[in-house]
Design an enzyme around this catalytic site. Structure first.
Site, short mmCIF file in Angstrom:
data_model
loop_
_atom_site.label_atom_id
_atom_site.label_comp_id
_atom_site.label_asym_id
_atom_site.label_seq_id
_atom_site.Cartn_x
_atom_site.Cartn_y
_atom_site.Cartn_z
N SER A 1 14.83 -115.12 -11.12
CA SER A 1 15.23 -114.29 -10.27
C SER A 1 16.53 -114.73 -9.59
O SER A 1 17.11 -114.02 -8.75
CB SER A 1 14.25 -113.79 -9.41
N LYS B 1 9.62 -112.00 -0.76
CA LYS B 1 10.98 -112.45 -0.51
C LYS B 1 11.60 -111.66 0.55
O LYS B 1 12.44 -112.12 1.32
CB LYS B 1 11.94 -112.18 -1.91
#
Length: 819
Positions: free
Chosen positions: A691, A734
C-alpha cells in the site's frame, strides 16, 4: 598454638541435610548462586571451604541465623561443572571449626573461623569403648546392607578414637540433628558414648523392619493364593448358577450407567468395558485404564443443555455494558440471537440453528477474549476457554489413543467435561499461534471441530465414540489470519476488530478501566478524579496501541502512586485527605517524560517528501517518505528496513516514472546518470506491504521533477506498472492516523470507497476523502509547480494584465464622454 594458625578466613557453603566430618570424603551438589560464588572463591585461592548445615531444608536463601555456626573446614578435591550452571564437587573434611565473625561480602558468605581440637586421653576404657562402637557398626552394616566391606576393613585398621567416631558417624544413617550434635561434641569419650547409643537404637529398628518385611512377604504369597482360589470359586458359582457379590466400585459404575442418558454407541461401549473390568484383578494396571476410560465417558454432559436467553434487548444491554464500540461485532451477535429465537418459535419445526464459527481477528488488547465472555453472559451459557498458543501436537485436539501410557482426551472433550453442558460458548484463543511438527498438524485436527457439517459426530481418539458438538458456539481469536491455514479460515466467519479510536479509548477509560482499577487499588471515587485532558495525555503520550491493555496498565500505575501518597499522609496523621485530580501535569509527574509524541506533518510543500499511511499492530501510523537524487550511475537505494514487497513497489514506481518522463519534463536517460535514494524514517522498525506504492511514486516523481508535494494530503494505495491504483487493507486505522496527525485530506483507492461507512462520523466530519483510480490523478492533486514554472506563470500573468490595461482605459474614457 598461635591464634593466627588457629584462625582462618574461608568462604562458606550451607548444606541441606548433610554433615561433613573430618577425615571423610563426600560428594556435594552445588547449585545456589551464593554457593557457586563461594566455590569459585575457594578454587581461586586455597581450595579450602567451610561447610555447615542448615537448620531447615525449606529455606532456599539462608541467613546467618538459619545455619549452625559449627562445621567442618574441608578441601575441594574435584569439580565437575554441569551444563545448567551448577556443579558437583568432591570434598575432604580437615577439622572442626567455629564461626567467629562474618566478613562483608555481597556475593557469598565469607567467615573467620577458629579451629576446634578434640579432647581425649588414651585409657583402657577408651579402647574398650572404641571397640564397642566398631562392633555395633559392623552389626549395623550387616542389617542395613548399605555399607561396603572395604569401609569395615578400613575402620578396623584405624586406632585413633576421634577418626573412628567421625567415620562411623559420617556413614551411619543417623538424623541430621544427631550428626550435628556428634560434630559439635569435642569430648571424644562423650561422643563415642552418644554414637554407641544411636547405633544400638538404629540396629533395634533395623531388626524390627527386617522382621516386618519377612511377614509381609509371607502375607503377599497368601493373598495371591487367595486370589486364585477366589477366581476359581467365581467360575464354580457361575457354573452352578449361584450369585456372587460384585465389587462396590464396579456396582457404582453400573448405577451411574443406568442414570446417564448416553447415546446407543456410548452405552454399548461402556457395557463392553464393564464386562472386561469385572474379569480383571482390581489392582492391575489394565483395570485402572479401563476404569478411567469408563469414568471419562460417564462424566461427559450427555444431553445436558443450558437454556438460552434469546432476549435481544437484554443481550444488547449486556454487550454494551461490557464493551464500548465494536458495533459490527455486537450487531452480529444480536443477529445470531434473533435467528435462534425464530428457530425456537412454536410455529417453526426446524429446531435450533447450528452454532456459527466466529473468528475475532485484531491486535492485542482490543477485547477479543473478553468479548467471548460477554457473549456467554448474554446467552446465559457456560464459558470455556482454551489457549492454542504453542500447541504442536494433533493429540492435544483429538486426544491420545488408549494404547499410550497416560493417554487422555483432547482439549475439546476436556473443555466440554469442565463446562458440564453440550451447548457452551467455547473460546479457542490464539488459533493463529499453533505450530506443526512430526506429531501432526493441530490446525488440521480443528477442521472437523469447526465444521458444522462434521462436528455433530466428533470422534476423539481416546473415547473412540461420536460426540455431538453441533450445539456448541465456537469462537476463535487471532491477531492475524496469516498464520491460519486457508481451509480453516474457510470454515470460520472472520470478524475484524480494527482497534479503538482516540475518542473510543477515552470513553473506555472512563466507563470501564478507571472504575475497575479504583476498585482493585481500594480507592474511592472521591479520592482520585481523572480529568478528560489527563486521560488524553495518557493515551497520546504513554501508549501506542490499537487496544487498551497498555492504557489500563498506565492507569493502574497512577492508582498505585496515589495509594502510596494516601498511605503516607495517613501515617503523618493528616486528618483530611485532599482530592487528587489527575491533570496532564499530574500524569507527567507520576509517569515521567512522555514516551511517544503525536505526529504532526508540516503543511509547507516540500520536494521529495510525501506523506503516506501505514497499518501496524498498534494501529495506523503516518510515514513521511523521503527521496533524494544525486549524480551517479543510476542506482536505486532503499533504506528504513523495507520489506521485499515494499522494495518491489519502489521499483514499480520508478518504472512508471520512466515510462512517463515527458509528462514530468525530465531527461530520458535519468535512470543511467542519477542515483535515487528513498528513505522511510524510524529505520529500526521493519516495514512492508504494497500500500506504500502511491506514496513512493509521488515522492520519487517530486524529487526527479523538482515539483514540491503538498503536505496537507496523506495517501495510500497499491500501484501497477500502468499506474492503476488497487485496493488496500487497514483503511480505518490509516484514516485514524491521518486524523490524529491533523492532515485534512486523504487520498484512497476508488475500490475502498465502500469502507468509508466504517469510519466514525466525527472523523469523517474533519477529513476530506478523495478517491482515485490511477496515479495520474494523484500526481495532479499532490504535485505543485516548480519555482521556475511559478516564475514563468507569474510573468505570463503580468504580461496579460498589461496587455488588457490600455483597453480598459479607452473604454472608460468613452464611457465618460457619453455620460
Amino acid at each position: 598454638m598461635d591464634n593466627d594458625k588457629q584462625n582462618a578466613i574461608v568462604p562458606l557453603i550451607p548444606l541441606k541435610e548433610a554433615v561433613i566430618f573430618p577425615r571423610c570424603v563426600a560428594p556435594i551438589y552445588v547449585y545456589r548462586s551464593r554457593s557457586m560464588a563461594a566455590l569459585e572463591e575457594a578454587l581461586s585461592s586455597t581450595k579450602m571451604i567451610f561447610l555447615t548445615t542448615q537448620k531447615s531444608v525449606e529455606i532456599e536463601n539462608p541467613l546467618p541465623e538459619d545455619f549452625y555456626h559449627k562445621g567442618t573446614v574441608a578441601e575441594v578435591l574435584q569439580v565437575l561443572k554441569i551444563p545448567d550452571g551448577s556443579a558437583k564437587i568432591l570434598v575432604e573434611g580437615y577439622y572442626v571449626a567455629e564461626i567467629i565473625d562474618f566478613l562483608r561480602n555481597e556475593r557469598f558468605y565469607q567467615v573467620l573461623v577458629r579451629r576446634l581440637e578434640p579432647r581425649y586421653h588414651y585409657s583402657k576404657q577408651m579402647e574398650a569403648l572404641t571397640r564397642s562402637v566398631v562392633s555395633e557398626f559392623e552389626r549395623y552394616a550387616h542389617l542395613s546392607e548399605k555399607v561396603p566391606d572395604e569401609l569395615l576393613l578400613n575402620i578396623r585398621s584405624i586406632s585413633d578414637p576421634p577418626s573412628v567416631a567421625n567415620i562411623i558417624a559420617h556413614y551411619s544413617a543417623l538424623r541430621t540433628e544427631d550428626k550435628q550434635k556428634l560434630l559439635e561434641t569435642l569430648d571424644v569419650e562423650k561422643s563415642l558414648f552418644m554414637l554407641l547409643q544411636y547405633l544400638r537404637s538404629e540396629n533395634e529398628i533395623l531388626e524390627l523392619e527386617n522382621k516386618i518385611m519377612d511377614q509381609v512377604k509371607s502375607r503377599i504369597g497368601k493373598s495371591q493364593k487367595e486370589y486364585y482360589l477366589g477366581e476359581q470359586l467365581k467360575v464354580i458359582e457361575k457354573e452352578l448358577g449361584l450369585s456372587h457379590g460384585e465389587d462396590i466400585e464396579l456396582a457404582d459404575l453400573r448405577r451411574r450407567l443406568k442414570k446417564t442418558k448416553l447415546s446407543a454407541e456410548a452405552r454399548q461401549k461402556v457395557e463392553k468395558e464393564l464386562g472386561r473390568l469385572s474379569k480383571m484383578q482390581p489392582l492391575s494396571p489394565e483395570a485402572t485404564v479401563a476404569r478411567t476410560y469408563i469414568e471419562w465417558i460417564l462424566d461427559l454432559p450427555w444431553n445436558k443443555f443450558t437454556n438460552d436467553h434469546f432476549d435481544i434487548e437484554r443481550a444488547q444491554k449486556v454487550l454494551d455494558e461490557d464493551h464500548y464500540g465494536l458495533t459490527q461485532v455486537k450487531e452480529r451477535i444480536v443477529e445470531f440471537l434473533a435467528v435462534n429465537k425464530l428457530a425456537h418459535s412454536p410455529r417453526k419445526t426446524g429446531g435450533a440453528l447450528r452454532g456459527p464459527i466466529l473468528c475475532f481477528v485484531g491486535a492485542p488488547g482490543v477485547g477479543k477474549t473478553s468479548l467471548g465472555k460477554s457473549i456467554a453472559r448474554a446467552l446465559g451459557r457456560k464459558f470455556i476457554r482454551i489457549s492454542l498458543g504453542g500447541v504442536r501436537d494433533e493429540a492435544e485436539i483429538r486426544g491420545h489413543r488408549r494404547t499410550y501410557v497416560g493417554a487422555m482426551p483432547g482439549k475439546i472433550i476436556q473443555g466440554i467435561k469442565k463446562g458440564g453442558t453440550m451447548n457452551p460458548v467455547f473460546l479457542l484463543d490464539e488459533v493463529d499461534k499453533m505450530g506443526l511438527d512430526f506429531r501432526g498438524d493441530p490446525a488440521a485436527a480443528l477442521l472437523e471441530v469447526l465444521d458444522p457439517e462434521q462436528n455433530k459426530a466428533f470422534n476423539d481418539h481416546y473415547l473412540e465414540i461420536d460426540f455431538d458438538l453441533s450445539r456448541v458456539l465456537f469462537i476463535t481469536t487471532a491477531n492475524t489470519t496469516e498464520g491460519i491455514p486457508p481451509a480453516l479460515v474457510d470454515r470460520m466467519e472472520i470478524i475484524r476488530l480494527p482497534g479503538y479510536t482516540h475518542s473510543e479509548k477515552l470513553e473506555i477509560a472512563k466507563r470501564h478501566l478507571i472504575p475497575k482499577q479504583l476498585e482493585l487499588h481500594s480507592l474511592d471515587k472521591g479520592q482520585i478524579i481523572f480529568s478528560e485532558e489527563g486521560i488524553k495525555t495518557i493515551i497520546d503520550g504513554y501508549t501506542r496501541e490499537a487496544g487498551v491493555r497498555n492504557l489500563e496498565r498506565e492507569i493502574a500505575n497512577i492508582c498505585r502512586k496515589v495509594a502510596k501518597e494516601i498511605v503516607r499522609k495517613q501515617k503523618r496523621g493528616s486528618r483530611r485527605l485532599k482530592q487528587i485530580n489527575i491533570t496532564p501535569e499530574k500524569v507527567r509527574e507520576y509517569l515521567g517524560p512522555q514516551r511517544y509524541s503525536r505526529t504532526y506533518v508540516d503543511k509547507t510543500p516540500q520536494v521529495g517528501v510525501a506523506t503516506g499511511l501505514a497499518w501496524t499492530e498498534f494501529g495506523g501510523e503516518i510515514l513521511a517518505t523521503e527521496t533524494a537524487i544525486m549524480h551517479g550511475k543510476g542506482e536505486l537505494v532503499l533504506t528504513g528496513q523495507l520489506g521485499d514487497v515494499m522494495q518491489e513497489s519502489a521499483k514499480t514506481a520508478l518504472s512508471y516514472i520512466r515510462s512517463r518522463y515527458k509528462m514530468f519534463k525530465i531527461n530520458k536517460d535519468f535512470y543511467r546518470t542519477t542515483d535515487i535514494h528513498v528513505h522511510i524514517p524510524e529505520g529500526a522498525i521493519p516495514k512492508d506491504g504494497p500500500s506504500a506504492g502511491v506514496t513512493l511514486a509521488v515522492s520519487m516523481a517530486s524529487a526527479l521533477s523538482g515539483r514540491a508535494v503538498r503536505q496537507d494530503i496523506a495517501m495510500t494505495g497499491e500501484i501497477t506498472l500502468r499506474g492503476k491504483i488497487l485496493r488496500i487493507g487497514g483503511l480505518k486505522e490509516k484514516v485514524l492516523a491521518a486524523h490524529r496527525a491533523g492532515v485534512p485530506t486523504v487520498i484512497i483507492p476508488e475500490e475502498n470507497k465502500d469502507e468509508l461507512e466504517e469510519i466514525p462520523e466525527n472523523v469523517k466530519k474533519d477529513l476530506k476523502f478523495i478517491t482515485v483510480q490511477n496515479l495520474d490523478e494523484v500526481l495532479n492533486l499532490t504535485l505543485v509547480n516548480s519555482p521556475a514554472e511559478r516564475k514563468r506563470t507569474k510573468r505570463t500573468q503580468r504580461r496579460k494584465r498589461a496587455e488588457r490595461l490600455p483597453l480598459r482605459r479607452s473604454n472608460s474614457r468613452q464611457a465618460n464622454s457619453l455620460a
